[in-house]
Design an enzyme around this catalytic site. Structure first.
Site, short mmCIF file in Angstrom:
data_model
loop_
_atom_site.label_atom_id
_atom_site.label_comp_id
_atom_site.label_asym_id
_atom_site.label_seq_id
_atom_site.Cartn_x
_atom_site.Cartn_y
_atom_site.Cartn_z
N LYS A 147 -50.10 -49.83 30.86
CA LYS A 147 -49.03 -48.88 31.06
C LYS A 147 -48.82 -48.22 29.71
O LYS A 147 -49.35 -48.05 29.08
CB LYS A 147 -48.06 -49.62 31.71
CG LYS A 147 -48.23 -50.43 32.96
CD LYS A 147 -47.26 -51.10 33.74
CE LYS A 147 -47.72 -51.72 34.95
NZ LYS A 147 -46.78 -52.49 35.84
N GLU A 157 -50.99 -53.11 45.65
CA GLU A 157 -50.02 -53.39 44.69
C GLU A 157 -48.52 -53.39 45.28
O GLU A 157 -48.05 -52.48 45.27
CB GLU A 157 -50.07 -52.50 43.60
CG GLU A 157 -51.35 -52.87 42.57
CD GLU A 157 -50.94 -52.43 41.22
OE1 GLU A 157 -51.32 -53.33 40.25
OE2 GLU A 157 -50.36 -51.32 40.89
N ASN A 165 -54.13 -53.01 33.20
CA ASN A 165 -53.45 -51.67 33.25
C ASN A 165 -52.25 -51.91 31.90
O ASN A 165 -51.18 -52.53 32.30
CB ASN A 165 -52.62 -51.60 34.54
CG ASN A 165 -51.82 -50.35 34.71
OD1 ASN A 165 -51.67 -49.43 33.49
ND2 ASN A 165 -50.77 -50.17 35.47
N SER A 191 -48.16 -59.25 39.60
CA SER A 191 -47.77 -60.28 38.76
C SER A 191 -49.13 -61.36 39.03
O SER A 191 -48.73 -62.71 39.15
CB SER A 191 -46.46 -61.08 39.51
OG SER A 191 -45.26 -60.11 39.37
N HIS A 244 -50.57 -45.00 41.08
CA HIS A 244 -49.71 -46.19 40.61
C HIS A 244 -48.22 -45.92 41.24
O HIS A 244 -47.61 -44.69 41.14
CB HIS A 244 -49.48 -46.60 39.17
CG HIS A 244 -49.16 -47.83 39.08
ND1 HIS A 244 -47.88 -48.14 38.94
CD2 HIS A 244 -49.81 -49.07 38.80
CE1 HIS A 244 -47.67 -49.66 38.63
NE2 HIS A 244 -49.01 -49.98 38.53
N GLY A 278 -44.48 -56.86 38.16
CA GLY A 278 -43.55 -56.98 36.85
C GLY A 278 -42.38 -58.06 37.19
O GLY A 278 -41.48 -58.16 36.45
N GLU A 321 -45.58 -46.67 40.03
CA GLU A 321 -44.57 -46.23 38.96
C GLU A 321 -44.49 -44.73 38.89
O GLU A 321 -43.72 -43.99 38.64
CB GLU A 321 -45.05 -47.01 37.48
CG GLU A 321 -44.22 -48.52 37.80
CD GLU A 321 -45.17 -49.19 36.75
OE1 GLU A 321 -45.95 -48.91 35.90
OE2 GLU A 321 -44.94 -50.60 36.99
P1 PGA Z 1 -47.99 -56.50 36.64
O1 PGA Z 1 -48.57 -54.93 36.88
O2 PGA Z 1 -49.35 -57.48 36.60
O3 PGA Z 1 -47.34 -56.72 35.25
O4 PGA Z 1 -47.33 -57.08 37.87
C1 PGA Z 1 -49.45 -54.52 37.64
C2 PGA Z 1 -49.48 -53.42 37.57
O5 PGA Z 1 -48.63 -52.45 37.76
O6 PGA Z 1 -50.77 -52.77 37.95
#
Ligand code: PGA
Length: 261
Positions: free
Chosen positions: A21, A176, A19, A221, A106, A182, A108
């Site tokens: 983003k 997630e 992803n 992560s 997601h 992140g 976010e």
């Molecule tokens: P990350 O993000 O691997 O940077 O923690 C995962 C995601 O939000 O899909």
């Protein structure tokens, strides 16, 4: 595709999805062609590789993957097919650019754009209409985890974000935990195992035996140094990778972890 190791007898093909983003300009397409080349050279067979770049790169990204080792997805879509929705992109438009998948719900988007389970459910329906496979994200906040509400939260998100037609379509769930995205923090292997088991049970409750077929990815992560342990857990059928998917040199190590299982 012959599937190796632990997954051999299962019907679920493991998936590693990147992803990106809101990252990636045209010059980052080199990462896609590198990855496609590497996968071709190593005759990668252990799973299915997906990249979800920003929509602006989707069509070009597809063309860069000339060996066809990578499938592509969008990161969001509107629930309508077309119309007066300035700035939005429909599932049909993603499909038109070569997407086979779309990430929906997601955290976010849920947080920054107020997407509720009801909205996510409409978007999942749009993905089906456009013949895209939705990757539906669920996950608890840190506060919910600390209050022992994590399982309850995730199971209710699944129940309320999936339309009943999910039974007749392909879907992918991505667990997630919001606090792991992140941050470099990850749940313990036991916590991941417990949650994925509960998600599997919920899918079976909702969709009967179809619920056994849907891949459940872990995201938050995932990195080269923890991928093998996480991907070895029962009911973890792959990963949704953010930060570590941006550089092929990192992402390929996560993909290789599948070969070691
Ligand atoms: P990350 O993000 O691997 O940077 O923690 C995962 C995601 O939000 O899909």
């Amino acid at each position: 595709m012959p599937i190796k190791g632990r997954f051999m007898n299962g019907t679920i093909v493991p998936i590693i999805a990147g992803n990106w983003k809101m990252n990636g300009l045209i010059e980052q397409l080199a990462e896609i062609s590198n990855l496609d080349n590497m996968l071709e050279q190593m005759q990668h067979k252990a799973g299915h590789i997906i990249i979800c770049p920003p929509a602006t790169l989707l069509n070009m990204a597809k063309k860069c993957a000339k060996y066809g080792q990578i499938s592509f997805g969008g990161q969001n879509c509107h629930w309508e097919e077309r119309g007066a929705h300035t700035g939005d992109i429909s599932a049909e438009m993603l499909a038109d650019c070569g997407a086979l998948y779309v990430i929906l719900g997601h955290s976010e988007r849920r947080m920054e754009h107020g997407e509720t389970d009801e909205i996510v459910q409409k978007k999942v329906g749009a993905a089906f209409r456009a013949k895209l496979t939705p990757i539906i994200c669920v996950g608890e906040s840190e506060k919910e985890r600390k209050a022992n509400m994590a399982v309850e939260k995730v199971l209710s998100q699944i129940k309320n974000s999936l339309p009943s037609e999910a039974k007749n379509n392909k879907i992918i769930i991505a667990y997630e935990p919001i606090w792991a995205i992140g941050t470099g923090l990850v749940p313990t292997l036991d916590e991941i195992k417990e949650m994925h088991q509960k998600i599997r049970e919920q899918l079976v409750n909702l969709f009967g035996e179809h619920g056994m077929q849907y891949p459940i990815l872990y995201g938050g992560s995932m990195k080269p140094d923890n991928a093998k342990n996480i991907l070895s857990i029962k009911n973890v059928n792959g990963g949704l990778v953010g930060g570590a998917s941006l550089k092929t040199s990192e992402f390929i190590k996560i993909i290789k972890a599948l070969d070691e299982i």
